[in-house]
Design an enzyme around this catalytic site. Sequence first.
Site, PDB file in Angstrom:
ATOM      1  N   CYS A 160       0.802  -1.220   0.000  1.00 27.17           N
ATOM      2  CA  CYS A 160       0.000   0.000   0.000  1.00 27.17           C
ATOM      3  C   CYS A 160       0.839   1.276   0.000  1.00 27.17           C
ATOM      4  O   CYS A 160       0.287   2.373   0.003  1.00 27.17           O
ATOM      5  CB  CYS A 160      -0.970  -0.027   1.170  1.00 27.17           C
ATOM      6  SG  CYS A 160      -2.070  -1.447   1.037  1.00 27.17           S
ATOM      7  N   HIS A 291      -1.626   8.991   5.096  1.00 22.29           N
ATOM      8  CA  HIS A 291      -2.022   7.651   4.654  1.00 22.29           C
ATOM      9  C   HIS A 291      -3.485   7.466   5.061  1.00 22.29           C
ATOM     10  O   HIS A 291      -4.269   6.978   4.272  1.00 22.29           O
ATOM     11  CB  HIS A 291      -1.094   6.610   5.295  1.00 22.29           C
ATOM     12  CG  HIS A 291      -1.298   5.238   4.768  1.00 22.29           C
ATOM     13  ND1 HIS A 291      -1.156   4.925   3.437  1.00 22.29           N
ATOM     14  CD2 HIS A 291      -1.659   4.080   5.375  1.00 22.29           C
ATOM     15  CE1 HIS A 291      -1.405   3.635   3.249  1.00 22.29           C
ATOM     16  NE2 HIS A 291      -1.718   3.100   4.411  1.00 22.29           N
ATOM     17  N   HIS A 328      -9.536   2.928   0.016  1.00 26.33           N
ATOM     18  CA  HIS A 328      -8.111   2.569  -0.001  1.00 26.33           C
ATOM     19  C   HIS A 328      -7.820   1.860  -1.324  1.00 26.33           C
ATOM     20  O   HIS A 328      -8.182   0.711  -1.507  1.00 26.33           O
ATOM     21  CB  HIS A 328      -7.775   1.679   1.186  1.00 26.33           C
ATOM     22  CG  HIS A 328      -6.299   1.522   1.391  1.00 26.33           C
ATOM     23  ND1 HIS A 328      -5.365   1.752   0.399  1.00 26.33           N
ATOM     24  CD2 HIS A 328      -5.584   1.164   2.486  1.00 26.33           C
ATOM     25  CE1 HIS A 328      -4.151   1.534   0.870  1.00 26.33           C
ATOM     26  NE2 HIS A 328      -4.250   1.178   2.136  1.00 26.33           N
TER      27      HIS A 328
END
Lengths: 400, 386
Positions: A160, A291, A328
């Site tokens: 990620c 994030h 996400h």
Amino acid sequence: MVVTGVGVVSSIGTGADAYARGLREGRSGARPIEAFDTTGFAHATGCEVVGFDPELWLRRVPVAEAGRATQFAIASARMALDDAGIGEDGLRDRRGLVSVGTTDGGSDDGERLAASFVHDGPAAADPAAARRVPASRLATGVARDLGLADVEVSTIATACAAGNYAIGGGVDAIRTGEADYALCGGADALCRMTFTGFYRLGAVDPDRCRPFDVDRHGIHTGEGGAVLLLEPLDDALARGARIYAEVLGYGLNCDAHHQVAPHGESVARCMALALDDAGISPGDVDLISAHGTGTKANDVTECGAIHSVFGADGDVPPTVSVKSMLGHTMGAASALGAVACALGIDGGFIPPTINHTETDPECAVDCVPNTAVDAELGVVANNALAFGGNNAVLVLGRPA
Amino acid sequence: MTGAVITAWSAISACGIGAAAHRVAYGDPARRLRPTAVGEPVPAEAHVAADFDVTEALGPKGTSSMDRCSGLAVAAAADLLAPGERPQGHFGCIQRNQSAPGGIAPPSGIGVVLGTTSGSAQTQFDFTRESQTRSKPYRVNPALMPFALMNSAAGQTAIWHGLTGPNTTIAGGRMSGLSTLRYGARLLATGRADAVLCGAVEEYGPARQRLADQRKPDDADGRPLGEGGAVLLLEPAAHAPAGHVDPDRTDANRTDTDRTDANRPGGRVPLAELLGIDTRVAVDDDPAAALEVCIRRTLDRAGAAASDVRTVAVSGPPGPLAGAERDAVARTLAHADVRDPGEIIGDTGAATGPFQVTLLLDRPGLALTTAVDEDGTVGCGLLRVP
């Protein structure tokens, strides 16, 4: 070195203009997932890209040879070049780098093959799908479709944080003089395996993705792609290019601690590395694109790290999460974040953190709730964290 | 000139565990093992790393769900880290959680850059099978999930050895050897790392065999799959004393560990200098021509003549691509001794690249490693072995 073109495929808008509008309006990409069978899950909301037509973008690579993430990468790269006003022919005589970050690569095809093996046995073969599984196809697909032979290609699979890793790879190749330009970013397609994993970990919010909120319950899985064109400043000036932002630097490190739990001290180190690489101090930063996944653990750990770096040098700058809008998007996430930063610098606005009701006192950041605000942004930091303890922070600034 | 040198290596494959076991098999064809039959549910023959058991190698803690890719990487990397570079007592930190005292390892200048094709296909398959066959689709073993991600091997290597430097996974397929060396050399050149573990791992299992069987071109030569991992330690050449050559060294008695160098932090002498790497994408579907361009350009940039290259290691992709790779080598380096790790350890996919390099370190002079991937990328790397 500067950003002169951006391309985006996202659940809130495709193309630089539509994406910028989506960010300004605080649009939500959340909807019931249709990309895979969600039978048996109590809830399945995700940020799916709807109405994407690969035929519009793929010119040389046959659509059947490109997985969905590869299609996103190719479309984003083409848009970035169009946006920069450079035709692919204009790149053929220059040494380039194509780097695409991804978490799942061709795993959406891989899991469909696995499922058919489980249910139907070995007779159910799909050679074309099997050939789409290797993740190298993402970056190579971009080069093939643009007809770029003299390029260094790499698909960065650092989960990620992969988007920022890929952008950093482009930054270094230009800094060392090994590349004249870089097309870099990230792409991922919705993947049942990833959704199932986060669901099993209790990290998928049943309702809304609400980073930094006291009632947050996790992520929404999303999909999309984003590619930035990086060029040396002199080249951009010479051709009179539109300059979104200057790339000031980036930092990489690894927690070397835990597979899934981020470590605040290490995240803080990574932000400090990035600021150091950019030659700036914490007080120079006007915005943090966090994030900000919306999980309990990520947001409190990341905000703690932000406070430890920025709190000592005055106020913590506004800290937003575009994942509240996009979900996400895994390997694409920090690339989409980087483009949001570049658009914010260029357009003079801060994208909001939507779905926000009450800020978690343990996060204690100004997340610019629900509504974008106008702001002159000089320096923006874009954070990325990943399973495996992989951190990457990118610093962009307003062009001089 | 990349400014980087290879100073140590380790490997695990059907040849055994560690560099010494590999040198024995490389040097003596009689010591190489034939592929073994592997059974249901996907029958095949393969070169399995039979001596390697994850739990046996790393202990029971933190390994019960670990994929073989990660296990191979953690174990191979252990060989390259001097005791002083491995934080004391750091083994087992995987068991700690965030609230535990002790925190993270001190900042380390050692980076990890590992290549892969698509991660652990077996872990991904097992995860999907659980989701597809249990009463609820989410009744999966949650511990499997992080091991199913492609960055697991690099992340685990850092966690087990306390390596807080840059930690990058490159899904380079058969280009992984060149891609990780180039990326690693750039980390050194930009000062982001003081040393980098560059390598790649590829497990063997029915899931990978099944994917390979489906992908295989109809006219493939049917080379068995192989399992293994190889990791190279890359350091800046500046650490090495200029012009250092050991006059007493010969090919026959050469080992990687019996010489030390006081000027180098780990006390290591270069095994090879990385002179240059070049890759291209065969957009016109002529990989042989593209590779030929890479080879000629790499030699030009290094100021080397083709006739100076004594050894070549090829990547041996499946099907007609292997012929394209051999053709390009024949057209440019006709006199060179050509080696192919696939003949010894089977097709180790992404790990082929670092294994190629390990095959070139026994013979002083210029050596070239080539790579051709099914995705259309080609490239080569030029080494000078002192």
